[in-house]
Design an enzyme around this catalytic site. Structure first.
Site, mmCIF file in Angstrom:
data_model
loop_
_atom_site.group_PDB
_atom_site.id
_atom_site.type_symbol
_atom_site.label_atom_id
_atom_site.label_comp_id
_atom_site.label_asym_id
_atom_site.label_seq_id
_atom_site.Cartn_x
_atom_site.Cartn_y
_atom_site.Cartn_z
ATOM 1 N N TYR A 125 44.800 39.093 40.994
ATOM 2 C CA TYR A 125 43.911 39.652 42.037
ATOM 3 C C TYR A 125 44.435 39.639 43.437
ATOM 4 C CZ TYR A 125 39.246 40.235 43.548
ATOM 5 O OH TYR A 125 38.111 40.878 44.090
ATOM 6 N N LYS A 170 39.203 38.791 49.849
ATOM 7 C CA LYS A 170 37.875 38.211 49.585
ATOM 8 C C LYS A 170 37.590 36.810 50.753
ATOM 9 C CE LYS A 170 36.084 41.093 46.769
ATOM 10 N NZ LYS A 170 35.216 42.137 47.377
HETATM 11 P P1 NAD Z 1 32.967 50.426 41.936
HETATM 12 O O1 NAD Z 1 34.162 50.943 41.611
HETATM 13 O O2 NAD Z 1 31.734 50.769 41.380
HETATM 14 O O3 NAD Z 1 32.655 50.046 43.283
HETATM 15 C C1 NAD Z 1 33.597 50.019 44.389
HETATM 16 C C2 NAD Z 1 33.237 50.957 45.359
HETATM 17 O O4 NAD Z 1 34.181 50.995 46.531
HETATM 18 C C3 NAD Z 1 33.159 52.499 44.972
HETATM 19 O O5 NAD Z 1 31.876 52.905 45.011
HETATM 20 C C4 NAD Z 1 34.086 53.027 45.906
HETATM 21 O O6 NAD Z 1 33.809 54.444 46.304
HETATM 22 C C5 NAD Z 1 33.885 52.286 47.031
HETATM 23 N N1 NAD Z 1 34.936 52.535 48.184
HETATM 24 C C6 NAD Z 1 36.480 52.520 47.895
HETATM 25 N N2 NAD Z 1 36.955 52.689 48.984
HETATM 26 C C7 NAD Z 1 36.105 53.163 49.964
HETATM 27 C C8 NAD Z 1 36.105 53.767 51.202
HETATM 28 N N3 NAD Z 1 37.217 54.017 51.839
HETATM 29 N N4 NAD Z 1 35.050 54.208 51.692
HETATM 30 C C9 NAD Z 1 33.829 53.823 51.236
HETATM 31 N N5 NAD Z 1 33.641 53.556 49.852
HETATM 32 C C10 NAD Z 1 34.853 52.991 49.455
HETATM 33 O O7 NAD Z 1 33.161 48.841 41.498
HETATM 34 P P2 NAD Z 1 32.455 47.431 41.619
HETATM 35 O O8 NAD Z 1 32.914 46.497 40.803
HETATM 36 O O9 NAD Z 1 30.865 47.737 41.463
HETATM 37 O O10 NAD Z 1 32.684 46.844 42.948
HETATM 38 C C11 NAD Z 1 31.794 46.716 43.864
HETATM 39 C C12 NAD Z 1 32.111 45.390 44.736
HETATM 40 O O11 NAD Z 1 32.042 44.257 43.835
HETATM 41 C C13 NAD Z 1 33.455 45.333 45.034
HETATM 42 O O12 NAD Z 1 33.371 44.880 46.596
HETATM 43 C C14 NAD Z 1 34.271 44.371 44.329
HETATM 44 O O13 NAD Z 1 35.245 43.795 44.719
HETATM 45 C C15 NAD Z 1 33.093 43.488 43.979
HETATM 46 N N6 NAD Z 1 33.098 42.547 42.708
HETATM 47 C C16 NAD Z 1 33.513 43.329 41.501
HETATM 48 C C17 NAD Z 1 33.564 42.603 40.367
HETATM 49 C C18 NAD Z 1 33.952 43.034 39.154
HETATM 50 O O14 NAD Z 1 34.084 42.382 38.212
HETATM 51 N N7 NAD Z 1 33.623 44.441 38.946
HETATM 52 C C19 NAD Z 1 33.297 41.015 40.458
HETATM 53 C C20 NAD Z 1 32.902 40.492 41.720
HETATM 54 C C21 NAD Z 1 32.908 41.175 43.024
HETATM 55 O O1 0WE Z 2 37.223 43.176 43.168
HETATM 56 C C1 0WE Z 2 37.462 43.595 41.996
HETATM 57 C C2 0WE Z 2 38.083 44.978 41.953
HETATM 58 C C3 0WE Z 2 39.154 44.858 42.935
HETATM 59 C C4 0WE Z 2 39.982 46.219 42.829
HETATM 60 C C5 0WE Z 2 40.129 46.954 41.652
HETATM 61 C C6 0WE Z 2 41.150 48.041 41.781
HETATM 62 C C7 0WE Z 2 41.369 48.856 40.600
HETATM 63 C C8 0WE Z 2 41.886 50.195 40.865
HETATM 64 C C9 0WE Z 2 40.121 46.927 44.229
HETATM 65 N N1 0WE Z 2 41.407 48.111 44.027
HETATM 66 C C10 0WE Z 2 41.567 48.423 43.119
HETATM 67 N N2 0WE Z 2 42.365 49.507 43.307
HETATM 68 C C11 0WE Z 2 42.702 50.355 42.155
HETATM 69 O O2 0WE Z 2 43.285 51.411 42.303
HETATM 70 N N3 0WE Z 2 37.194 42.733 40.884
HETATM 71 C C12 0WE Z 2 36.564 41.380 40.883
HETATM 72 C C13 0WE Z 2 37.540 43.055 39.570
HETATM 73 C C14 0WE Z 2 38.748 42.559 39.356
HETATM 74 O O3 0WE Z 2 40.224 43.107 39.668
HETATM 75 C C15 0WE Z 2 40.842 42.276 39.159
HETATM 76 C C16 0WE Z 2 40.539 41.260 38.771
HETATM 77 C C17 0WE Z 2 39.121 41.303 38.681
HETATM 78 C C18 0WE Z 2 38.265 40.445 37.815
HETATM 79 C C19 0WE Z 2 42.303 42.618 39.607
HETATM 80 C C20 0WE Z 2 43.072 41.473 38.902
HETATM 81 C C21 0WE Z 2 42.823 40.644 38.300
HETATM 82 C C22 0WE Z 2 41.361 40.228 38.176
#
Ligand code: NAD
Ligand code: 0WE
Length: 265
Positions: free
Chosen positions: A155, A162
């Site tokens: 991560y 974060k």
């Molecule tokens: P997602 O890809 O659906 O959402 C990520 C969003 O970030 C997308 O809509 C993308 O367009 C937006 N984004 C990226 N660069 C941008 C920019 N320059 N301007 C505007 N928007 C931008 O994935 P998600 O998992 O729904 O992620 C949403 C949030 O949840 C993130 O902060 C992620 O870190 C957090 N999160 C995700 C998980 C997981 O496991 N998926 C767990 C905990 C927290």
């Molecule tokens: O916050 C996230 C996603 C973060 C994320 C993921 C990507 C993949 C594609 C941010 N930037 C990018 N850029 C890309 O080009 N999560 C909490 C999901 C997540 O991401 C991981 C995790 C988990 C969980 C990455 C490494 C290890 C665990």
């Protein structure tokens, strides 16, 4: 009685129907909120517009959060459309893919800045732009992950981002307190979204998670949506500056092997 009736919510971070932000949008809509959506770029517009239509949402505006002018523009459009707002959801995170594997120390200066800009500063920038529009009793929510508090292998720079996001959430909670606007974060367990797709080892982690977590269940965007409704409703009127976990209890565990396995050894 719908608990967000009469409230207007702006939601940043819907990319597609699997996005956490879309789970939050649906939950808000079910609870009677008026919704405004924003998307990152033209490629996403074609995904987000039909989603917006499906809930009768007509406010759909572009906003690349790395561009101050676009943030200012969406704030102006929101002022025209809604006058005042009650809720802002920040569900945005980004780092270079190649920095989400291997040792954290390989993070480049540029990659560090990018992750901080998109994943951390954007929340502060949105808070500033929308500050004059917030009605008392309002709330902001951002999305975080436990990798900001503990080490989650790979991560990397996102974990550091974060940690900074959670800290800025607390400073914003302090700043906005006198205006009676609350600021909280939801720390979600792993969810299979676009941002999680292609992350090396995600599948295994996802499976392990449900084996280890007390509730033995994975997390859905709908689960996060329900907690976001609570945090943005008057039911959470005295809750601000908090990180609320929606992770089936995973974070309380001190072991990473499924307990059933350990007990049978
Ligand atoms: P997602 O890809 O659906 O959402 C990520 C969003 O970030 C997308 O809509 C993308 O367009 C937006 N984004 C990226 N660069 C941008 C920019 N320059 N301007 C505007 N928007 C931008 O994935 P998600 O998992 O729904 O992620 C949403 C949030 O949840 C993130 O902060 C992620 O870190 C957090 N999160 C995700 C998980 C997981 O496991 N998926 C767990 C905990 C927290
Ligand atoms: O916050 C996230 C996603 C973060 C994320 C993921 C990507 C993949 C594609 C941010 N930037 C990018 N850029 C890309 O080009 N999560 C909490 C999901 C997540 O991401 C991981 C995790 C988990 C969980 C990455 C490494 C290890 C665990």
């Amino acid at each position: 009685m719908k608990i967000l009736e009469g409230k207007t919510a702006l939601i940043f971070g819907v990319a597609n129907n699997r996005s956490i932000a879309w789970g939050i949008t649906q939950a808000f809509h079910e609870q009677g909120a008026m919704i405004g959506l924003s998307y990152a770029g033209e490629i996403l517009e074609r995904r987000v517009r039909p989603l917006a239509e499906s809930i009768g949402c007509t406010f759909v505006e572009p906003c690349d959060v790395s561009q101050d002018e676009q943030i200012q523009q969406v704030a102006e459009k929101a002022k025209e459309a809604f006058g005042e707002i009650d809720i802002l959801v920040h569900s945005i995170g980004f780092a270079n893919r190649d920095e989400l594997s291997g040792p954290y120390y390989n993070t480049s200066r540029e990659g560090f800045h990018l992750a901080m800009d998109i994943s951390v500063y954007s929340f502060t920038a949105l808070a500033k732009a929308f500050q004059p529009l917030f009605r008392p009793g309002g709330a902001m929510v951002t999305l975080t992950y436990n990798g900001g508090e503990r080490v989650s292998p790979n991560y990397n720079v996102m974990g550091v981002a974060k940690a900074a996001l959670e800290s800025s959430m607390r400073y914003l909670a302090y700043d906005f307190g006198p205006q009676e606007v609350r600021v909280n974060a939801i720390s979600a367990g792993p969810i299979r979204t676009l941002a999680a797709a292609g992350v090396s080892g995600f599948k295994t982690m996802y499976r392990k998670f449900s084996e280890v977590a007390p509730l033995h269940q994975n997390i859905t965007p709908a689960d996060v949506g329900q907690v976001a409704v609570f945090l943005c409703s008057d039911m959470a009127a005295k809750t601000t500056g908090q990180v609320v976990f929606v992770d089936s209890g995973y974070n309380i565990m001190g072991i990473t092997e499924p307990i059933e396995k350990i007990l049978s050894d």
